[in-house]
Every structure is written in structure tokens, then in C-alpha cells.
Motif scaffolding. Sequence first.
Motif, PDB file in Angstrom:
ATOM      1  N   HIS A  22     -35.404  13.735 -10.369  1.00 63.80           N
ATOM      2  CA  HIS A  22     -35.158  12.405  -9.813  1.00 63.80           C
ATOM      3  C   HIS A  22     -36.119  11.404 -10.478  1.00 63.80           C
ATOM      4  O   HIS A  22     -35.740  10.277 -10.808  1.00 63.80           O
ATOM      5  CB  HIS A  22     -35.370  12.465  -8.288  1.00 63.80           C
ATOM      6  CG  HIS A  22     -35.059  11.196  -7.562  1.00 63.80           C
ATOM      7  ND1 HIS A  22     -35.316  11.039  -6.227  1.00 63.80           N
ATOM      8  CD2 HIS A  22     -34.535  10.016  -7.965  1.00 63.80           C
ATOM      9  CE1 HIS A  22     -34.961   9.831  -5.847  1.00 63.80           C
ATOM     10  NE2 HIS A  22     -34.480   9.187  -6.892  1.00 63.80           N
ATOM     11  N   TYR A  29     -28.230  12.479 -14.098  1.00 61.98           N
ATOM     12  CA  TYR A  29     -27.971  11.328 -13.210  1.00 61.98           C
ATOM     13  C   TYR A  29     -26.928  11.632 -12.127  1.00 61.98           C
ATOM     14  O   TYR A  29     -27.094  11.260 -10.972  1.00 61.98           O
ATOM     15  CB  TYR A  29     -27.521  10.118 -14.042  1.00 61.98           C
ATOM     16  CG  TYR A  29     -28.646   9.531 -14.864  1.00 61.98           C
ATOM     17  CD1 TYR A  29     -29.599   8.697 -14.285  1.00 61.98           C
ATOM     18  CD2 TYR A  29     -28.768   9.816 -16.218  1.00 61.98           C
ATOM     19  CE1 TYR A  29     -30.650   8.172 -15.031  1.00 61.98           C
ATOM     20  CE2 TYR A  29     -29.820   9.308 -16.975  1.00 61.98           C
ATOM     21  CZ  TYR A  29     -30.744   8.486 -16.377  1.00 61.98           C
ATOM     22  OH  TYR A  29     -31.791   7.977 -17.112  1.00 61.98           O
ATOM     23  N   LYS A  33     -27.563  11.407  -8.024  1.00 63.75           N
ATOM     24  CA  LYS A  33     -26.793  10.515  -7.148  1.00 63.75           C
ATOM     25  C   LYS A  33     -26.109  11.314  -6.032  1.00 63.75           C
ATOM     26  O   LYS A  33     -26.015  10.863  -4.888  1.00 63.75           O
ATOM     27  CB  LYS A  33     -25.739   9.770  -7.964  1.00 63.75           C
ATOM     28  CG  LYS A  33     -26.205   8.420  -8.515  1.00 63.75           C
ATOM     29  CD  LYS A  33     -26.020   7.300  -7.483  1.00 63.75           C
ATOM     30  CE  LYS A  33     -26.686   6.003  -7.875  1.00 63.75           C
ATOM     31  NZ  LYS A  33     -25.960   5.224  -8.853  1.00 63.75           N
ATOM     32  N   LYS A  34     -25.650  12.494  -6.380  1.00 57.95           N
ATOM     33  CA  LYS A  34     -24.954  13.347  -5.410  1.00 57.95           C
ATOM     34  C   LYS A  34     -25.874  13.668  -4.226  1.00 57.95           C
ATOM     35  O   LYS A  34     -25.424  13.750  -3.081  1.00 57.95           O
ATOM     36  CB  LYS A  34     -24.528  14.646  -6.116  1.00 57.95           C
ATOM     37  CG  LYS A  34     -23.167  15.141  -5.730  1.00 57.95           C
ATOM     38  CD  LYS A  34     -22.800  16.300  -6.630  1.00 57.95           C
ATOM     39  CE  LYS A  34     -21.611  17.041  -6.096  1.00 57.95           C
ATOM     40  NZ  LYS A  34     -21.303  18.193  -6.947  1.00 57.95           N
ATOM     41  N   PHE A  80     -28.042  11.824  -2.912  1.00 60.36           N
ATOM     42  CA  PHE A  80     -28.261  10.663  -2.045  1.00 60.36           C
ATOM     43  C   PHE A  80     -27.372  10.720  -0.794  1.00 60.36           C
ATOM     44  O   PHE A  80     -27.698  10.136   0.233  1.00 60.36           O
ATOM     45  CB  PHE A  80     -28.005   9.344  -2.793  1.00 60.36           C
ATOM     46  CG  PHE A  80     -29.029   9.030  -3.854  1.00 60.36           C
ATOM     47  CD1 PHE A  80     -30.068   9.911  -4.139  1.00 60.36           C
ATOM     48  CD2 PHE A  80     -28.959   7.841  -4.587  1.00 60.36           C
ATOM     49  CE1 PHE A  80     -31.006   9.629  -5.118  1.00 60.36           C
ATOM     50  CE2 PHE A  80     -29.904   7.541  -5.560  1.00 60.36           C
ATOM     51  CZ  PHE A  80     -30.913   8.438  -5.827  1.00 60.36           C
ATOM     52  N   VAL A  91     -32.140   1.572  -1.509  1.00 58.35           N
ATOM     53  CA  VAL A  91     -32.231   1.705  -2.971  1.00 58.35           C
ATOM     54  C   VAL A  91     -32.957   0.475  -3.511  1.00 58.35           C
ATOM     55  O   VAL A  91     -32.690  -0.655  -3.077  1.00 58.35           O
ATOM     56  CB  VAL A  91     -30.815   1.823  -3.593  1.00 58.35           C
ATOM     57  CG1 VAL A  91     -30.894   1.854  -5.116  1.00 58.35           C
ATOM     58  CG2 VAL A  91     -30.120   3.074  -3.070  1.00 58.35           C
ATOM     59  N   GLU A 125     -31.287   1.606  -9.638  1.00 55.02           N
ATOM     60  CA  GLU A 125     -30.316   2.203  -8.715  1.00 55.02           C
ATOM     61  C   GLU A 125     -30.651   3.646  -8.334  1.00 55.02           C
ATOM     62  O   GLU A 125     -30.012   4.230  -7.468  1.00 55.02           O
ATOM     63  CB  GLU A 125     -28.903   2.134  -9.296  1.00 55.02           C
ATOM     64  CG  GLU A 125     -28.743   2.887 -10.588  1.00 55.02           C
ATOM     65  CD  GLU A 125     -27.317   2.878 -11.125  1.00 55.02           C
ATOM     66  OE1 GLU A 125     -26.404   3.221 -10.370  1.00 55.02           O
ATOM     67  OE2 GLU A 125     -27.154   2.530 -12.313  1.00 55.02           O
ATOM     68  N   TYR A 126     -31.636   4.238  -9.031  1.00 54.78           N
ATOM     69  CA  TYR A 126     -32.012   5.622  -8.709  1.00 54.78           C
ATOM     70  C   TYR A 126     -33.298   5.703  -7.878  1.00 54.78           C
ATOM     71  O   TYR A 126     -33.664   6.770  -7.413  1.00 54.78           O
ATOM     72  CB  TYR A 126     -32.173   6.439  -9.998  1.00 54.78           C
ATOM     73  CG  TYR A 126     -30.831   6.626 -10.674  1.00 54.78           C
ATOM     74  CD1 TYR A 126     -29.963   7.636 -10.270  1.00 54.78           C
ATOM     75  CD2 TYR A 126     -30.410   5.749 -11.676  1.00 54.78           C
ATOM     76  CE1 TYR A 126     -28.727   7.777 -10.854  1.00 54.78           C
ATOM     77  CE2 TYR A 126     -29.174   5.892 -12.260  1.00 54.78           C
ATOM     78  CZ  TYR A 126     -28.332   6.906 -11.848  1.00 54.78           C
ATOM     79  OH  TYR A 126     -27.097   7.052 -12.412  1.00 54.78           O
TER      80      TYR A 126
END
Lengths: 191, 464
Positions: free
Chosen positions: B277, B289, B293-294, B296, B443, B448-449
Motif C-alpha cells: 500500500h 494498485y 484498491k480492492k 478498501f 481518502v 487516491e491511494y
Amino acid sequence: MRNEASYYPEIQAFIEAQLRSNFLASNRRELFVYWGIGELKTNLQRIISEHPNKCACAAKFAKRVPPLSLDIFALITDGNKFELLILEVKLVKSAGLGEWSQLVGYCLVSGAKYGLLINVDSGGSPRLTQMLHTERHISHIQTIVNDELREHLFGFMQWNSTTHNFEYSNLGFIKSLSELSKRLASEFATG
Amino acid sequence: MAMNTDKAYIFGMVIGGGIWGDAEDYFHIRLPFKQWGSYFKNPQRASQITRDIMNLNNMFRSVYGITVQYDTDAGGVWNVICEGDTTELRTDLAEHGISCEGEMRKNTSITKITAALVDDFMKRRFIAGLADTIGSTAPSQRRFTEDKQIISFELSGFNFSFVCDLCRLFYSVNCLPDQILWNHPNFHSAKNPHFKGWKKGFKLRVLLDQYAQFGAFAFKTKAESSKENLQLQHQKNDAVLCPELNVSATASCVHPAEHDANLPSCIRGGHYLHNRHVCAVLGCENAPYGAIKKMFADIGELVNPFPILCKDKIGKIEKVISDDPLLANRTYQISAVSVKSLYDNFQANNNALLYGNAIKTGYPISQIMQGIAYIIAHDNEIGVTRVKGKYTDLIERHLAINQNLSVELRKPNLLTPLVIMGNGRGALVGARNPAVYKKLVSVATDNEYKLCVRPITEGDLQNA
């Protein structure tokens, strides 16, 4: 039990990679290294016939060089100029004056500018070490042949067969492969 | 100055271990070999290390005219003492934007120097310099079993970009790093937000199979040790490309040091679910990536604003409670609970949640049992706060002697941490409460990460 010839491929590969890499970094173009094992004249002619575009510059030299039995040599060229590097590879407890003299003789006879004495996993005899420390001229020899000045530069290194890497002895005129590369780079600088 | 293969090796060494002071004719390279290189533990290896260092002398002398000596101690730290005119070396490094100050790897950027490594061979020489200084081939470097042997590049400090650049460099020679451990509290102290000693450094770990193929050493000791370790493997291990990695995470607590001033600004203030991450937030082109995201989607399960498990002497646990109004202002239902009954529950279902107020809420029984093990242990059965051996073995040992063993449980009126007391020790166990915890996470506007977690309030818990 390995003999000295069994180390040739790894030593060749390492030297070639260093020279090419360093030449690319300094001159921003490719350097070509072609190897011959055994007799010099025949091998040179073979290399030239196999790579005429890159090695034509060595054709005259190959014609006049006398037949000579060597361990390994490299024809190093950028396509315009060339130099000859002779390796005298030994697998002995300590390399001495005899081995050094052999290398010097080969270079003088062939006209090769560069010579490296390489002992696998061992260093030099105390006598050779002392001589190379104090008698600088035995690793930087100039001769006049047919009114032409020739220069011969020598170095002594140890091949570490565990790390596949050279250990420098700091002995002789050519103290490191990067120094050899630097000399080649400046000689071939004009392209 | 044109880069060359010998300089690449020297730069790797100097950047990996170089420590500079005010003197212009002196610096030293610290080799933190610890027990692996200690003359006390392994005199034969120590003798070989001296030989390796003396070989460096010839390399440094021939390239820079610098002479090398060494000193060492029983702890296995070796100092390569470099003396002579260092001007040329400093000038060369300066050309790559590197200034010779302090402990180099802590404050140096290798972005420029790695760009000057023209081909894989030159890159490997640079990597060899780093491997000989900070690459650990200690036998303990393995992933779970002896079948996955590792070389671990270990760095202290907060030079995240150095680690990122080094990882990229490995990638560029097809030597895929297996694991990366960032120097961040979410990884070094994932369960306990009150643990101050979280700054344990970075680790970039590469499978030895990979390193043997694509990496290099110049130290014979390292090469031999690496070969010995490889012989312990019964199988060959292939590395996986980072974007193809299967990323899974367990819950980590929000640590106040997420805001530590030492952390780079792009990392500071974020909460990280997995080491990869961090790679994503740093913008590494190889980060997984999609997998990040998954994760989250399950964020409420993966973040805990309370300690997941905090163990300490009773006085310190009481101070933690009194310092936090959310914990101090609770009413606690105090009871003595049978260790055996809890252990029976644990054996029946080690994923059970106790004392929850809704579905998927409550205190994980596995954490409670770890807290209990710490509390009932004899002094000689614990390290600082860690139980020696398996905690379940310890509990069974004690129950075999006394079936009626009990601990004091303090259950709060809201789902703040459960308090376990006894034997002069205490433990806090944070509840799972995913629906509430999810609301704390947002976020970052500029990345965005990057996830930011706000502090939990009494209102959050009351309105759940």
C-alpha cells in the motif's frame, strides 16, 4: 578438480562485460570484444572473417603477426581502431616472475599493447610482488620496432572463483579493469 | 566523470555504509554484520571478512588512492576506515547529487546515480557494493521455512525514496524483490499504538534464488554464506511480479506516529494496510494498485482506532486509560473470569468475537487469550511484553497446574478496549467494530491511494 582452462569462460565474460559497460558509460557507444583461445594468428584471421565489418581495422596486423600460442586473447575494437589484450591465466599457489615473463614475452612478440596476469584464487609470489612494487618499468615497457614506438602495459590481478569477481593486487601499470577501460576509451575517443 | 564498474561498486559500498564527519581525509564504512560477522561467534568467518576488507584496500587505492583499514567489535560491527585525499570521491559523488555528510544512506537520494548506471552489469556492481554492506545473509533470513532463503537489505532511518529507488533498481535487472518492509508504525507496531520503539528500519528482501541469478557480491564471506543458505532449500523459488502479487492484510491499529515528523510528507498522516500500500502511495510503477484498491472495500475490518492488543505493567496500562478521556470516562463492569472457560471457547472457535453489541462486533478471543497468556505468565516466561514460545502452550501449561485460574476483566459500557488485569500486569484488547471504524476513514485529496483516519469519538460509538 578444475583446471585453469575451465575458468576461461567466466573470466572472459566478466572482463568483456566490464569493458563494454565502461565504454558505453564513457563514450556513449558500443565496444566489441572478440575472444580467441590458443593460437593468435589463426584466431585473429577467424575473428576478422566472422566479423568483417567490425574487425577489418585489424586485418593488416593479423597478416604480419607471427604464429603464437596463447591462453586467451581479446581483440577489442570500436570498428575503427583495435587493441589486443592478452590474458595469462594461472591456477597456481602463487604466480611468480616466470609467469610474468611469459606474459611480457607474448605481448612483445605479438605487439599486444595490454597484458594481464591472472591467478585464480591466489596472489603473487613475494618476489614478484616486490618486483612489481619497486621496478615499475617491468609493467610499462616501450619498444621501437621498425622505427615505430610500441607501448606495452601490464597488470596483475586475482580471479575469485567464488564471487566471480576480480580482486585487484594494485600491482603493475594496469591496476584495475576500470583503468584499462579508461585507456581504451581515450584511445578510441575519436571514433 | 564517467561512471565505471569499479566506481559503481565503490559508490554502492560508500552509500550503503558510509559515515562522514568534518575531516576531509577520513570517513568510514559501517558494516552492520551483527552476530553473523562477530569474531566472538564465528572467528573463521571474521578472519575471512578481514581478507575481504583488505581486498577493498586495493580497489580503493587503485581507483581513488584511498587506503583502507578496519576495526571491529565482539558485536559484529565492522568499520572500514578510509583515509587519504577524498576530494575525487566527493567530487564524483557530488556529480550525482550526493553530498558526503553524516550517515549517507539515511539522507541520500540514489535517483541520479542509478540513472548513470548504463547497463545491467554496472547496476549489478552497484548492487554488489550495497549487498556487501547492508545485505544480510544471516541464516535467520528466510520466509517461514528454510525452503525460501532470503537476502535482506536493511536500512535504518526514513529515506523512503532510497528504498523505492533501490527496489526499482532490482526490478530493472530482473531481480524481483520478494518482500518490502517499510519503516512505519503500521508495520512495526500494528497492534499497539503505545509502542514507542517502532522505528526498526526498512527491509528489502530478495529470494536468494533470484539474487544468485541476477545479483552479485564482492565479499567472499557473503557469497559463501549465500551459497550455504541456498543449500538448505529443497526447491527452487520463482519470484512474482509486484502487480501480480496476492495482497492480503490483517487489521492494524491507528498509531499516533503516523504523523511522525520524520516520515516524508507524502506518507505522513496516512494509514497503511499493507507494505505494498505504501508502494502505491509512493507512486511506484510496479505497485499492485488493483489489489490495494480492492482492500478498501473492507476498510472497517482492517483499521482499528484502538489498540488491537496492548500489554504492559499494570501502572502503564492504567496510565493509558487515564490519559484518554474516551477510555477514562467509561464505566467498567468488573468480573473475575475463568481462564479455562475462555480457553474452551477459543478452542471451539478461535475467530469468535466476545461481548459485541451488533453483528461482526466484539473483542477477538484470540487477542484476549494472548493478553491472558501475558498476564498469567511467570516472570521467566516473558521477554519484555512477549510470551516466550507459543501462547497457547503457556496457557495449557498453567491450566494443567491450576484449572481454576482466573483473570480480572473490565468490560466498558461502549466498545472501547476491554481491560484484562492480574499478576501486576494488564492488557487492552480493542474491539472489532467495522461499521463504525469505516466512517473514520477518508481518502486524501491529493492521492487516491492514501487513507487518512480521524480520531474516534464517543459520539461515533454511541450512534453506532
